[in-house]
Design an enzyme around this catalytic site. Structure first.
Site, PDB file in Angstrom:
ATOM      1  N   LYS A   1      10.705  -6.788   8.412  1.00 24.00           N
ATOM      2  CA  LYS A   1      10.775  -5.677   7.760  1.00 24.00           C
ATOM      3  C   LYS A   1      11.635  -5.620   6.462  1.00 24.00           C
ATOM      4  CE  LYS A   1       7.556  -5.322   9.960  1.00 24.00           C
ATOM      5  NZ  LYS A   1       6.391  -5.943   9.229  1.00 24.00           N
TER       6      LYS A   1
ATOM      7  N   GLY B   1      10.960  -7.725   3.892  1.00 25.88           N
ATOM      8  CA  GLY B   1      10.184  -8.198   2.653  1.00 25.88           C
ATOM      9  C   GLY B   1       9.812  -9.763   2.857  1.00 25.88           C
ATOM     10  N   THR B   2       9.801 -10.368   4.144  1.00 29.36           N
ATOM     11  CA  THR B   2       9.558 -11.784   4.565  1.00 29.36           C
ATOM     12  C   THR B   2       8.254 -12.007   3.965  1.00 29.36           C
ATOM     13  OG1 THR B   2       9.040 -11.261   6.756  1.00 29.36           O
ATOM     14  CG2 THR B   2      11.209 -11.809   6.361  1.00 29.36           C
TER      15      THR B   2
ATOM     16  N   TRP C   1       6.424 -11.005   1.456  1.00 25.38           N
ATOM     17  CA  TRP C   1       6.430 -11.178   0.045  1.00 25.38           C
ATOM     18  C   TRP C   1       7.370 -12.540  -0.231  1.00 25.38           C
ATOM     19  CZ3 TRP C   1       9.478  -7.158  -3.658  1.00 25.38           C
ATOM     20  CH2 TRP C   1       9.005  -7.394  -5.032  1.00 25.38           C
TER      21      TRP C   1
ATOM     22  N   HIS D   1      13.580 -15.880  11.815  1.00 26.79           N
ATOM     23  CA  HIS D   1      14.154 -14.468  11.843  1.00 26.79           C
ATOM     24  C   HIS D   1      15.474 -14.688  12.514  1.00 26.79           C
ATOM     25  CE1 HIS D   1      10.334 -12.164  10.382  1.00 26.79           C
ATOM     26  NE2 HIS D   1      10.067 -12.630  11.602  1.00 26.79           N
TER      27      HIS D   1
ATOM     28  N   SER E   1      10.715   1.209   7.754  1.00 24.33           N
ATOM     29  CA  SER E   1       9.429   0.346   7.710  1.00 24.33           C
ATOM     30  C   SER E   1       9.068  -0.576   9.291  1.00 24.33           C
ATOM     31  CB  SER E   1       9.997  -0.877   6.571  1.00 24.33           C
ATOM     32  OG  SER E   1       8.649  -1.879   6.709  1.00 24.33           O
TER      33      SER E   1
ATOM     34  N   LYS F   1       3.897   0.930   2.239  1.00 20.85           N
ATOM     35  CA  LYS F   1       4.140   1.328   1.031  1.00 20.85           C
ATOM     36  C   LYS F   1       4.663   0.295  -0.143  1.00 20.85           C
ATOM     37  CE  LYS F   1       4.955   6.199   1.669  1.00 20.85           C
ATOM     38  NZ  LYS F   1       6.001   7.346   1.216  1.00 20.85           N
ATOM     39  N   GLY F   2       5.430  -0.614   0.225  1.00 24.29           N
ATOM     40  CA  GLY F   2       6.078  -1.510  -0.550  1.00 24.29           C
ATOM     41  C   GLY F   2       6.945  -0.948  -1.559  1.00 24.29           C
TER      42      GLY F   2
HETATM   43  P1  A3P Z   1       7.380  -0.664   3.925  1.00 19.36           P
HETATM   44  O1  A3P Z   1       6.920  -0.667   5.366  1.00 19.36           O
HETATM   45  O2  A3P Z   1       8.639  -0.009   3.407  1.00 19.36           O
HETATM   46  O3  A3P Z   1       6.087  -0.528   3.226  1.00 19.36           O
HETATM   47  P2  A3P Z   1       7.985  -7.740   6.252  1.00 19.36           P
HETATM   48  O4  A3P Z   1       7.139  -8.676   5.312  1.00 19.36           O
HETATM   49  O5  A3P Z   1       9.354  -8.324   6.412  1.00 19.36           O
HETATM   50  O6  A3P Z   1       7.346  -7.633   7.595  1.00 19.36           O
HETATM   51  O7  A3P Z   1       8.305  -6.330   5.665  1.00 19.36           O
HETATM   52  C1  A3P Z   1       7.335  -5.515   5.302  1.00 19.36           C
HETATM   53  C2  A3P Z   1       7.629  -4.601   4.220  1.00 19.36           C
HETATM   54  O8  A3P Z   1       7.415  -5.223   2.956  1.00 19.36           O
HETATM   55  C3  A3P Z   1       6.730  -3.367   4.199  1.00 19.36           C
HETATM   56  O9  A3P Z   1       7.540  -2.209   3.707  1.00 19.36           O
HETATM   57  C4  A3P Z   1       5.628  -3.834   3.295  1.00 19.36           C
HETATM   58  O10 A3P Z   1       4.898  -2.718   2.931  1.00 19.36           O
HETATM   59  C5  A3P Z   1       6.523  -4.530   2.240  1.00 19.36           C
HETATM   60  N1  A3P Z   1       5.549  -5.503   1.494  1.00 19.36           N
HETATM   61  C6  A3P Z   1       4.723  -6.482   2.083  1.00 19.36           C
HETATM   62  N2  A3P Z   1       4.196  -7.246   1.083  1.00 19.36           N
HETATM   63  C7  A3P Z   1       4.971  -7.009  -0.235  1.00 19.36           C
HETATM   64  C8  A3P Z   1       4.767  -7.292  -1.238  1.00 19.36           C
HETATM   65  N3  A3P Z   1       3.772  -8.238  -1.980  1.00 19.36           N
HETATM   66  N4  A3P Z   1       5.545  -6.761  -2.314  1.00 19.36           N
HETATM   67  C9  A3P Z   1       6.318  -5.793  -1.959  1.00 19.36           C
HETATM   68  N5  A3P Z   1       6.507  -5.424  -0.875  1.00 19.36           N
HETATM   69  C10 A3P Z   1       5.741  -5.947   0.262  1.00 19.36           C
END
Ligand code: A3P
Length: 295
Positions: free
Chosen positions: A47, A49-50, A52, A112, A142, A268-269
């Site tokens: 959570k 941003g992995t 992304w 992780h 998140s 939400k991102g």
């Molecule tokens: P939110 O729940 O705040 O929207 P992870 O990828 O580590 O599981 O983290 C998930 C978080 O990254 C979520 O945040 C998700 O919406 C956000 N996320 C996923 N893909 C993304 C992207 N391409 N750009 C920005 N945020 C992204």
């Protein structure tokens, strides 16, 4: 709190359960994994941003290994493009042959695990680690929404205040937060050529300049021609939240290893959504902890 509490629970969608699967996975990895100097490892707490980061790293590192209109992100979620060191070993095979694990070169993995739990071959080799960190308040919110999406619906979601208390005390997968993040921060300061420490918030603010750090770090510099052709902007666009979220694979696909629908990885991102959910008392508690930890 042990690093991997709740890992196996992704199978039954109760992250606060069972220890043994995660521990086995890490043990197998620590026994068998041999890092190559050329390996790239993408790391970060869930959570942060992995998803992304995986998309960005994949698109930057391998950009010359696939045709533009056949970008693997059009048909694959970013997660299966990187073998998870700890879960792959346990879930598929305790001792797999990883020599030619990927059609793309160099090999790339994800983890992780905290920095301190990475095995000697990773620490001692010249492999590179890209780490992403995020404001713990946003990360916690998140995580809480994610757990709701993936939980066994016969079980109640942990109320926000109870979940917060656990998070605060480090009781969540791969926590505590600050031990995890500060471990990588310290290591990246000591060895900036080995560990690139990125922040979700910086990626949101200026993705192009962050991609320009990533290419240098990975040793796959964008050429002048690529820059003129807008390759960097194209990578930013294909990896963007709005683009990935709308792809068929991410709307309908499922992470087979964990039985998690890919759409759960996109919410939400945004930066700062915590302010819509945390109480002033929670914020105060976490801010105090941050001050203590970040001195
Ligand atoms: P939110 O729940 O705040 O929207 P992870 O990828 O580590 O599981 O983290 C998930 C978080 O990254 C979520 O945040 C998700 O919406 C956000 N996320 C996923 N893909 C993304 C992207 N391409 N750009 C920005 N945020 C992204």
């Amino acid at each position: 709190m042990p690093i991997n509490q709740g890992m196996r629970s992704t199978n039954n969608c109760d992250f606060y359960a069972s220890l043994d699967g995660g521990l086995k996975a890490v043990t197998y990895m620590q026994r068998h994994f041999q890092a190559f100097d050329s390996d790239v490892i993408v790391s970060g707490l869930q959570k942060c941003g992995t998803t992304w980061l995986k998309a960005l790293t994949f698109s930057t590192l391998y950009r010359n290994q696939f045709a533009k209109d056949e970008h693997p992100l059009l048909s694959f979620n970013p997660h299966p493009l990187f073998r998870s060191l700890e879960s792959y070993f346990y879930l598929k095979n305790p001792c797999p042959n990883l020599e030619n694990i990927s059609v793309y070169k160099p090999r790339a993995f994800s983890t992780h695990l905290p920095c301190a739990s990475l095995l000697a071959s990773i620490k001692d080799s010249n492999c590179k680690i890209v780490f992403v960190c995020r404001n713990p308040m946003d990360m916690f919110i998140s995580l809480w929404f994610f757990l709701d999406k993936v939980r066994d619906k016969s079980k109640e979601l942990l109320p926000l205040d109870e979940a917060f208390d656990k998070f605060f005390r480090g009781i969540f997968p791969f926590g505590p937060f600050f031990d995890h993040v500060l471990g990588y921060l310290k290591a990246s300061r000591e060895n900036p050529n080995k560990i690139l420490f990125l922040k979700y918030e910086d990626l949101k603010e200026d993705i192009v300049s962050q991609l320009n750090h990533l290419d240098v770090f990975l040793g796959v510099l964008f050429t002048e021609e690529e820059e003129n052709e807008g390759v960097v902007e194209e990578i930013a666009k294909i990896c963007s939240f709005d683009n990935l979220k709308e792809l068929e694979v991410n709307k309908k696909g499922i992470n087979e290893s964990f039985g998690i629908p890919y759409k759960a990885y996109f919410r939400k991102g945004e930066v700062g959504d915590w302010s819509n959910h945390l109480t002033p008392a929670m914020v105060e508690r976490l801010e105090k902890l941050m001050q203590e930890k970040l001195v």
